[in-house]
Design a protein around this motif. Structure first.
Motif, PDB file in Angstrom:
ATOM      1  N   ILE A  11       0.836  -1.210   0.000  1.00  0.00           N
ATOM      2  CA  ILE A  11       0.000   0.000   0.000  1.00  0.00           C
ATOM      3  C   ILE A  11       0.866   1.253   0.000  1.00  0.00           C
ATOM      4  O   ILE A  11       0.566   2.233  -0.696  1.00  0.00           O
ATOM      5  N   MET A  12       1.973   1.230   0.750  1.00  0.00           N
ATOM      6  CA  MET A  12       2.895   2.351   0.708  1.00  0.00           C
ATOM      7  C   MET A  12       3.424   2.572  -0.709  1.00  0.00           C
ATOM      8  O   MET A  12       3.543   3.714  -1.172  1.00  0.00           O
ATOM      9  N   GLN A  13       3.716   1.491  -1.401  1.00  0.00           N
ATOM     10  CA  GLN A  13       4.190   1.600  -2.779  1.00  0.00           C
ATOM     11  C   GLN A  13       3.130   2.230  -3.683  1.00  0.00           C
ATOM     12  O   GLN A  13       3.470   3.033  -4.568  1.00  0.00           O
ATOM     13  N   TYR A  14       1.860   1.901  -3.456  1.00  0.00           N
ATOM     14  CA  TYR A  14       0.790   2.519  -4.248  1.00  0.00           C
ATOM     15  C   TYR A  14       0.820   4.036  -4.095  1.00  0.00           C
ATOM     16  O   TYR A  14       0.732   4.782  -5.073  1.00  0.00           O
ATOM     17  N   PHE A  15       0.941   4.487  -2.845  1.00  0.00           N
ATOM     18  CA  PHE A  15       0.956   5.931  -2.591  1.00  0.00           C
ATOM     19  C   PHE A  15       2.214   6.589  -3.178  1.00  0.00           C
ATOM     20  O   PHE A  15       2.142   7.683  -3.744  1.00  0.00           O
ATOM     21  N   ARG A  34      -4.939  15.172  -1.730  1.00  0.00           N
ATOM     22  CA  ARG A  34      -6.140  14.755  -2.466  1.00  0.00           C
ATOM     23  C   ARG A  34      -5.773  14.093  -3.796  1.00  0.00           C
ATOM     24  O   ARG A  34      -6.331  13.053  -4.154  1.00  0.00           O
ATOM     25  N   LYS A  35      -4.834  14.685  -4.520  1.00  0.00           N
ATOM     26  CA  LYS A  35      -4.424  14.110  -5.803  1.00  0.00           C
ATOM     27  C   LYS A  35      -3.808  12.724  -5.613  1.00  0.00           C
ATOM     28  O   LYS A  35      -4.082  11.799  -6.374  1.00  0.00           O
ATOM     29  N   ASN A  43      -8.854   6.949   0.348  1.00  0.00           N
ATOM     30  CA  ASN A  43      -9.214   8.282   0.826  1.00  0.00           C
ATOM     31  C   ASN A  43      -7.997   8.950   1.455  1.00  0.00           C
ATOM     32  O   ASN A  43      -7.024   8.288   1.823  1.00  0.00           O
ATOM     33  N   SER A  44      -8.067  10.264   1.585  1.00  0.00           N
ATOM     34  CA  SER A  44      -6.916  11.034   2.044  1.00  0.00           C
ATOM     35  C   SER A  44      -6.455  10.625   3.433  1.00  0.00           C
ATOM     36  O   SER A  44      -5.249  10.592   3.720  1.00  0.00           O
ATOM     37  N   ALA A  45      -7.384  10.311   4.318  1.00  0.00           N
ATOM     38  CA  ALA A  45      -7.027   9.979   5.695  1.00  0.00           C
ATOM     39  C   ALA A  45      -6.164   8.714   5.773  1.00  0.00           C
ATOM     40  O   ALA A  45      -5.347   8.564   6.687  1.00  0.00           O
TER      41      ALA A  45
END
Length: 224
Positions: A11-15, A34-35, A43-45
């Motif tokens: 998931i970190m890699q996705y971000f 947001r982008k 979601n942003s949180a």
């Protein structure tokens, strides 16, 4: 590594990949939470469950651009015949790539990273370990250090041990070299000097050679 940690890294890699895409398409200054969240499909949180600061996520994304530099570094130092020549070549390589991407290198080495920035580079390479698998062992401690002054001191260490740099001069040489680089990066970022990346690198390298020459009282020939 257990499944939970594997999922966390994924998931970190996705971000990080989403942030890299924004940097490439819109520039690092246009990255927003947001982008990133929209592009990654979260979601942003959720981002704050994986990154302590937004600046940390931008840092990790910027680090992916450092691979071109780390790939080139072994080729640069291979040209040196002594620890002192290798030290100069390490700076040449760093100047070439950093002045070509000043915003990226500012995000990594100069920007405000909020709390606990010290271990970020090491954490990045646990997520993307293949980025440094081909680096010679002697370069790993320097590359894993996030503090630029400490990186420079590591690069200088062999020069001290083998007598090319006097121990009492090492801190001064390192500090001055780092500040010269930082000053040029700031000028480029603020558009206060109209220099190409190559021209900026030549100016800084001339100063670094002079710093070494004046501190040790011997002549070190300029490279073409």
């Amino acid at each position: 590594m257990d499944k939970k940690n594997i999922q966390r890294i994924r998931i970190m890699q996705y971000f990080i990949e989403a942030t890299v895409k924004i940097i490439k398409e819109e520039g690092i200054e246009n990255v927003t939470i947001r982008k990133i969240a929209d592009l990654a499909g979260y979601n942003s949180a959720t981002i704050y469950n994986y990154f302590q600061e937004v600046s940390h996520l931008i840092f990790f994304a910027a680090m992916t651009f450092l691979k071109e530099y780390t790939d080139a570094l072994p080729r640069y130092i291979a040209q040196g015949n002594s620890p002192l020549e290798k030290y100069i070549l390490i700076w040449e390589c760093f100047c070439k790539y950093s002045f070509a991407e000043p915003k990226i290198y500012h995000a990594i080495f100069s920007s405000d990273l909020g709390g606990q920035p010290e271990d970020l580079i090491q954490k990045y390479y646990t997520i993307f370990p293949t980025d440094i698998t081909d680096l010679p062992e002697e370069l790993i401690p320097m590359v894993l250090e996030s503090n630029l002054t400490k990186r420079g001191r590591i690069a200088l260490e062999r020069c001290v041990k083998e007598g090319y740099i006097k121990e009492e001069n090492a801190e001064e040489i390192n500090e001055m070299a780092t500040l010269v680089w930082q000053g040029m990066l700031t000028l480029l970022l603020n558009k206060r000097r109209n220099l190409s990346p190559n021209e900026a690198a030549q100016v800084v390298m001339n100063y670094i050679r002079q710093i070494v020459l004046n501190a040790n009282h011997f002549e070190f020939p300029a490279r073409q």
